[in-house]
Structures are given as C-alpha cells and as structure tokens.
Design an enzyme around this catalytic site. Sequence first.
Site, PDB file in Angstrom:
ATOM      1  N   ARG A  45      24.355  64.692  91.612  1.00 56.01           N
ATOM      2  CA  ARG A  45      25.730  64.631  92.112  1.00 56.01           C
ATOM      3  C   ARG A  45      25.767  64.588  93.640  1.00 56.01           C
ATOM      4  O   ARG A  45      26.647  63.943  94.225  1.00 56.01           O
ATOM      5  CB  ARG A  45      26.519  65.837  91.583  1.00 56.01           C
ATOM      6  CG  ARG A  45      28.015  65.670  91.763  1.00 56.01           C
ATOM      7  CD  ARG A  45      28.783  66.810  91.148  1.00 56.01           C
ATOM      8  NE  ARG A  45      28.645  68.032  91.922  1.00 56.01           N
ATOM      9  CZ  ARG A  45      29.534  69.036  91.886  1.00 56.01           C
ATOM     10  NH1 ARG A  45      30.588  68.971  91.103  1.00 56.01           N
ATOM     11  NH2 ARG A  45      29.340  70.124  92.604  1.00 56.01           N
ATOM     12  N   ARG A  89      36.843  72.131  85.631  1.00 60.14           N
ATOM     13  CA  ARG A  89      36.405  72.584  86.959  1.00 60.14           C
ATOM     14  C   ARG A  89      37.369  72.100  88.034  1.00 60.14           C
ATOM     15  O   ARG A  89      37.616  72.778  89.028  1.00 60.14           O
ATOM     16  CB  ARG A  89      35.029  71.988  87.301  1.00 60.14           C
ATOM     17  CG  ARG A  89      33.865  72.563  86.552  1.00 60.14           C
ATOM     18  CD  ARG A  89      32.566  71.895  86.995  1.00 60.14           C
ATOM     19  NE  ARG A  89      32.267  70.702  86.212  1.00 60.14           N
ATOM     20  CZ  ARG A  89      31.962  69.520  86.719  1.00 60.14           C
ATOM     21  NH1 ARG A  89      31.935  69.324  88.022  1.00 60.14           N
ATOM     22  NH2 ARG A  89      31.695  68.506  85.924  1.00 60.14           N
ATOM     23  N   HIS A 109      31.973  62.775  76.858  1.00 63.44           N
ATOM     24  CA  HIS A 109      30.711  63.508  76.636  1.00 63.44           C
ATOM     25  C   HIS A 109      30.811  64.496  75.466  1.00 63.44           C
ATOM     26  O   HIS A 109      30.063  64.390  74.519  1.00 63.44           O
ATOM     27  CB  HIS A 109      30.203  64.240  77.897  1.00 63.44           C
ATOM     28  CG  HIS A 109      30.037  63.347  79.077  1.00 63.44           C
ATOM     29  ND1 HIS A 109      29.205  62.243  79.056  1.00 63.44           N
ATOM     30  CD2 HIS A 109      30.610  63.363  80.316  1.00 63.44           C
ATOM     31  CE1 HIS A 109      29.265  61.636  80.229  1.00 63.44           C
ATOM     32  NE2 HIS A 109      30.113  62.289  81.009  1.00 63.44           N
ATOM     33  N   ASP A 160      29.524  54.791  81.944  1.00 63.36           N
ATOM     34  CA  ASP A 160      29.676  55.923  82.854  1.00 63.36           C
ATOM     35  C   ASP A 160      29.009  55.716  84.212  1.00 63.36           C
ATOM     36  O   ASP A 160      29.583  55.106  85.105  1.00 63.36           O
ATOM     37  CB  ASP A 160      29.153  57.182  82.126  1.00 63.36           C
ATOM     38  CG  ASP A 160      29.433  58.479  82.885  1.00 63.36           C
ATOM     39  OD1 ASP A 160      30.109  58.428  83.915  1.00 63.36           O
ATOM     40  OD2 ASP A 160      28.976  59.541  82.428  1.00 63.36           O
TER      41      ASP A 160
END
Length: 453
Positions: A85, A214, A275, A326
């Site tokens: 990330r 989140r 997911h 994705d």
Amino acid sequence: MTHHHTQTYWLEHAWLDTHVEPGVAVDTRDGRITAVHRDTPTPPPGAEVLRGLTLPGLANAHSHAFHRALRGTVQVGSGTFWTWREVMYATADRLTPETYHALARAVYAEMALAGITSVGEFHYVHHAPGGTPYADPNAMGEALIDAAAEAGIRITLLDTAYLSSAILNKHSGRPPTTHQLRFSDGSADAWAERCSVLKERDHARIGAAIHSVRAVPAEQLATVARWAEERRAPLHVHLSEQTAENDACREAHGCTPTQLLAEHGVLGPRTTGVHNTHLTDEDIALIGGSGTGTCMCPTTERDLADGIGPPAALQQAGSPLSLGSDSHAVIDLLEEARAMELNERLRTRTRGHWTAAALLRAASADGHAALGWDEAGTIETGALADLTTIALDSVRTAGPLPRLGAETAVFAATAADVRHTIVGGRHVVRDGAHALVPDVPQALAQAIRSLRA
Ligand SMILES: [Zn+2]
C-alpha cells in the site's frame, strides 16, 4: 430524420448461457440485440463474421485504474498488503486529471483487448494532493468517464467515500494521513453533495462506494447507503480483506465489519462486498441472506497474500458472485474466473465447485448486475449488444471440440485469445487490434512513464 445503426453479426459458435450453439446470427440496432437466429450455418449477406466462441461481454466489477502503474514494480522484495500500500500511495500522489486520463484510457483499452465491455471503477483519488478540490471537484471522476468512452467500454463510476485512515473508536475515525488527504471530502455529507453533480451518460453509470469500515466512520455509513438507495444505484465496499480490519472493528465496535455494515443499512441486493475474505459463519449468513453480492478478485488476493475467501459458501448462502481485476497485477477475466475455482480445489482437494457456465455467469451477467447494467451479460433479444469472441484455434485453445468451448475458454484461454470485442453493437476490438486506441502498449508505457518523471 432519424438514422438508426443496424448491424448483423454471425457467430461461428455462441455461448447461450447453458451451451454452445453453432451458427447464430445476431441482429443489432442502436446498440441492442433485436433478434437472435439459431440454425444459421452460414453468414447472412452483409453480416460481420465472428470466428471462435462468442460470449456475452465480460464485466470487470472491481478496478482501481491507477494501480496498473504498479505492475512489476511491486514484485521486488517481500512484504504484505500494508507494505504494498505504501508503494501504491506514492503513485497516487503523482496523479493529476490529465495524467490519470491518459493512464485510464490506456488501461481501459487493455481491458477492451481482454474482452471486458464494462468496468466498475472504485474511485477514490478525488482532490489535488493535500486535499484541495480541483476547480471542477469531479475532475478526476470525469477524466475516468471520458477515458472509458475513448477506450470504447462502459463504466460504472463507483465514487468512493474515504474519510479516515483507521477506526479510532465507536464514534469516529483517525484523520486521513498525508497521502489520503486527497481521497477525503471531509464528511459523508460533503461526499454526497459532490457525487450528486455527476451525470450518467450512454456509456456511464454512477454508483457509490464505501472504501471500507476503516475509511468511513460508523456514524456516516448510513449517509452513503441512503444516497445509493435514493438513486437505486450500486453500492460497493471493500469488506474484510485483511484480518487487521476485523480486529480493529471488533475492538471499537464489538462486532465484525459485516455486522457493522448490516447495522447501518449498507447490506442489500444492490450492494457488493469486495473480497469478503475473512468472514465468520454469521457474516456469511448476513451477506447471503440480504442478497449482498460478492466480488472476488483472485489474482489480486493471491498477489497481495490476502488469503482465500469463502465464495462457495457465500454463493450457497445467497450471494451472487462477480469478478474483478482490482490491482491489475494482470487484466484477464478468464484467469480471475478459473482462479476462483482452482483456489477452492487447492483448499478442499476436490474438483468441480463451479462449472464453466457458472464461472462465465460471474464474469458476465452477474458482474454486469453488480454494476447496474442489468440489461447486459446475455446474448438474447433486448440485451445490450456487448459481445466478446474467444479464438478456438489459437495455440492455447486448439484441439477440444467446439461444444467444449466454454470449458476451453475458462480453463485454458487467456486475454491474448480475445479476438473481437463489441460494445453497444460497435466493433471496439477487431482481430485482436483496438479500433480506437491504435497502440495500446505504447499508450500504457507513455502514461506510466509520465508518472515516474
Ligand atoms: Zn480494491
């Protein structure tokens, strides 16, 4: 005087949801199928000939177009989703409406070459670095919509609420990090106000997304859900991709992310969880029982070492399945389809969890439904004239009987075997070449290099 665009296609072999039919003529008018003629052994005069197996167009239900710029660069060294990330954020920092338009146009052209006729773009890079809105606050989203038009494919822009970096407590999130400032509108109300300005077009629909539990504090989840509900628009959410998300959610809210979404009205038949990897039995029952869809992204999930989700159990519980590329480690919906089955084989040491027909349904009809294109994904009268032809005479696909075309396409073909892509009755890829973007590899290389400069 009105001009109608009509075209007949002759399909050497056609996938008609349950079986391969030889010799089918498909009439189209203004982008829709007006008739399907079986028992047509030779092409009618004036018909465009599609040799191979023609499927309904493929739907890529989960994309972050800019992740394409990471291909290769993230395969050096070791790490986890979280280290990956950091590299992804460094790329996001460099995007502008101009550079993102160029990159997305090339990426969507790569998708067209892979037989993808619709993309669900999970879009969260909204503002300038630091979080200052552009003069047009939807400049980035508009760049993506234009890019899809130029690449000849349909897009559902899933405009994504992304407001916090992590769960802080029951009531709020931690503020966005420096990298994430450009993702945030500050509040779900401000997100909704900005998104309400976006306009649908012939090739473009607008949907909503919650980045994850989140990134949207619990008390603001319902605002996003309501916005989608009012518009009958698709609503997507990254769900339990990482165990760390589950742990943080349990600590702050005393429940799983799935339970939190259920409590705040996020689940339902227009919602897709992306997911759905680390779930409890109760989560699976909530997702399936509410008709919430599941978008599996197997090539990304394996690339990022996420784990193997429970799509078979989810489907059995009532969750329709779709597929997405994705992070674009590769762009190949056939690979996504077989990877879902092959993961399950490795996990269970038994074969045959999904038939080729079921996998094609996920790659097309159910993927389109997850993106709000219910009228695509099948070759029948009234459907959108979106078609993908797979060569049955390539080095990978030659040999099996044509009636095994679906099995051959799903388990042996790759994106390189896509010969034709037709979107709305228009030939976007002909004989393996993109009709609108002349040199796709060059367009990709240029767009990615400009981000590194
Ligand atoms: Zn994603």
